[in-house]
Design a protein around this motif. Structure first.
Motif, PDB file in Angstrom:
ATOM      1  N   ASP A 110      33.539  33.379  71.900  1.00  0.00           N
ATOM      2  CA  ASP A 110      34.928  33.477  71.457  1.00  0.00           C
ATOM      3  C   ASP A 110      35.830  33.931  72.597  1.00  0.00           C
ATOM      4  N   ALA A 111      37.085  33.523  72.530  1.00  0.00           N
ATOM      5  CA  ALA A 111      38.101  34.029  73.452  1.00  0.00           C
ATOM      6  C   ALA A 111      38.742  35.255  72.820  1.00  0.00           C
ATOM      7  N   PHE A 112      38.691  36.372  73.528  1.00  0.00           N
ATOM      8  CA  PHE A 112      39.177  37.656  73.021  1.00  0.00           C
ATOM      9  C   PHE A 112      40.277  38.168  73.932  1.00  0.00           C
ATOM     10  N   LEU A 113      41.428  38.503  73.349  1.00  0.00           N
ATOM     11  CA  LEU A 113      42.547  39.054  74.093  1.00  0.00           C
ATOM     12  C   LEU A 113      42.813  40.468  73.621  1.00  0.00           C
ATOM     13  N   VAL A 114      42.813  41.424  74.559  1.00  0.00           N
ATOM     14  CA  VAL A 114      43.182  42.800  74.236  1.00  0.00           C
ATOM     15  C   VAL A 114      44.366  43.198  75.110  1.00  0.00           C
ATOM     16  N   HIS A 115      45.397  43.716  74.467  1.00  0.00           N
ATOM     17  CA  HIS A 115      46.559  44.188  75.209  1.00  0.00           C
ATOM     18  C   HIS A 115      46.317  45.623  75.675  1.00  0.00           C
ATOM     19  N   GLY A 116      46.961  45.994  76.793  1.00  0.00           N
ATOM     20  CA  GLY A 116      46.787  47.339  77.326  1.00  0.00           C
ATOM     21  C   GLY A 116      45.384  47.570  77.842  1.00  0.00           C
ATOM     22  N   GLY A 117      44.904  46.667  78.674  1.00  0.00           N
ATOM     23  CA  GLY A 117      43.523  46.732  79.140  1.00  0.00           C
ATOM     24  C   GLY A 117      43.171  47.951  79.958  1.00  0.00           C
ATOM     25  N   GLY A 118      44.177  48.638  80.519  1.00  0.00           N
ATOM     26  CA  GLY A 118      43.889  49.808  81.337  1.00  0.00           C
ATOM     27  C   GLY A 118      43.788  51.099  80.557  1.00  0.00           C
ATOM     28  N   GLY A 119      44.098  51.082  79.273  1.00  0.00           N
ATOM     29  CA  GLY A 119      44.050  52.289  78.466  1.00  0.00           C
ATOM     30  C   GLY A 119      42.670  52.579  77.923  1.00  0.00           C
ATOM     31  N   GLY A 120      42.592  53.627  77.104  1.00  0.00           N
ATOM     32  CA  GLY A 120      41.302  54.005  76.546  1.00  0.00           C
ATOM     33  C   GLY A 120      40.699  52.918  75.689  1.00  0.00           C
ATOM     34  N   ILE A 121      41.468  52.397  74.728  1.00  0.00           N
ATOM     35  CA  ILE A 121      40.992  51.317  73.877  1.00  0.00           C
ATOM     36  C   ILE A 121      40.678  50.086  74.715  1.00  0.00           C
ATOM     37  N   GLY A 122      41.591  49.733  75.614  1.00  0.00           N
ATOM     38  CA  GLY A 122      41.418  48.519  76.398  1.00  0.00           C
ATOM     39  C   GLY A 122      40.182  48.521  77.271  1.00  0.00           C
TER      40      GLY A 122
END
Length: 325
Positions: A141-153
């Motif tokens: 799957d193609a997965f996009l996460v915003h804020g990749g530099g944060g804790g969640i990201g």
């Protein structure tokens, strides 16, 4: 115990360390001697008066911690005084002691030190429950996460890459973009001068993202729907970009897509216990073998809590900022 308190909502300067009575564990609860806690974006909202704790939870800020079991409440089994654990909290983490429901305790993964383990509970439970348990991310799957530099990201990138997904992320600096690539992002997009919809579509032959994990909310809603692939799932877990936006249902229907809004903190204790158990089963082995690492930007003493909040607000930190009592 030492704990961070506020007399009124406001800026980081309103956070002060004071002495409070030690909490006492009730039935089904465990008392922890806290080794470290982590600062989350939700903590900033609570400090500002916009994110009150759920009924019955501690007014003290802090949604996760690591520490040592100090006492067991009535009926608790499976844990012993002296066990080293990390925990998902509804509140109370910014303190030297905290009470937590036993089902929200997790063992410290092998190979992780006790302080660094404080960086794991909130991100692991958030990413696993939303991206995998709810959105059903699959290999390929193609997965996009915003804020990749944060804790969640930083955690989401690692876990999605380990699952065999193609990982796309957004960030706002060259340093963060490079770190995202090191953690497993196939494509890292500078949201300041690139259109993430165009970049993701180009890299997926026009298909788009199967799963999007978003912390921006209203600001990104329309573009997140645009970037979704057919039968794609958009999971909204934050409102940094506002709470109200127009949703083009026709666009969503044409994709047979889904928009899902979730919150972890307000879930019932039983639901959080199920998530914690699933994280221990499915995610902790990947942490133990080094596939996934806790990403810690800084470790500060509890007395420097105001500076820790400023670091998160500035957006300069990569990963988590920890506080030690």
């Amino acid at each position: 115990m030492r704990a961070v308190t506020q007399s009124a909502p406001g800026g980081p300067e309103t956070l002060v360390v004071t002495e409070l009575p030690d909490p006492v564990p009730g039935p089904g609860e465990v008392l922890l001697e806290v080794a470290a806690t982590a600062v989350n974006r939700a903590d900033l909202l609570q400090r500002q008066g916009f994110y009150p704790p759920p009924p019955g939870a501690s007014d003290i800020i802090g949604l996760e911690c690591s520490g040592t079991v100090a006492a067991l409440g009535e009926g608790v089994t499976g844990w012993a005084v002296g066990d080293q654990v990390c925990a998902l909290l509804a509140g109370g983490g910014y303190a030297s002691r905290v009470v937590v429901p036993a089902g929200q305790l997790m063992p410290v993964p092998d190979g992780v030190d006790l302080v660094s383990a404080a960086a794991l509970p909130e991100v692991a439970c958030t990413v696993w429950s939303n991206v995998f348990m709810i959105a059903g991310l699959r290999p390929g799957d193609a997965f996009l996460v915003h804020g990749g530099g944060g804790g969640i990201g930083t955690f989401a990138i690692q876990l999605a890459a380990a699952s065999g997904a193609r990982v796309f992320t957004t960030a706002g600096s060259a340093e963060k973009l490079e770190r995202c690539r090191e953690l497993g992002a196939e494509v890292a997009i500078n949201y300041r001068d690139e259109d993430f919809v165009e970049v993701v579509r180009a890299a997926t032959d026009g298909a788009g993202a199967d799963v999007v994990l978003d912390n921006m909310g209203a600001k990104y809603l329309a573009r997140n729907v645009d970037v979704l692939a057919d039968e794609g799932r958009l999971v909204v877990i934050g409102m940094q970009g506002g709470t109200k936006a127009e949703l083009d249902l026709g666009r969503l229907l044409s994709k047979r897509g889904a928009v899902i809004a979730t919150a972890l903190r307000s879930r019932p204790v039983e639901g959080k216990a199920r998530i914690c158990a699933s994280v221990v089963e499915h995610v902790w082995p990947l942490v133990a073998d080094g596939t996934i690492q806790p990403i810690v930007s800084a470790v500060l003493p509890l007395d420097d809590v105001a500076e820790a909040h400023r670091m998160i607000e500035s957006g300069d930190a990569v990963g988590k900022v920890l506080l030690t009592p």
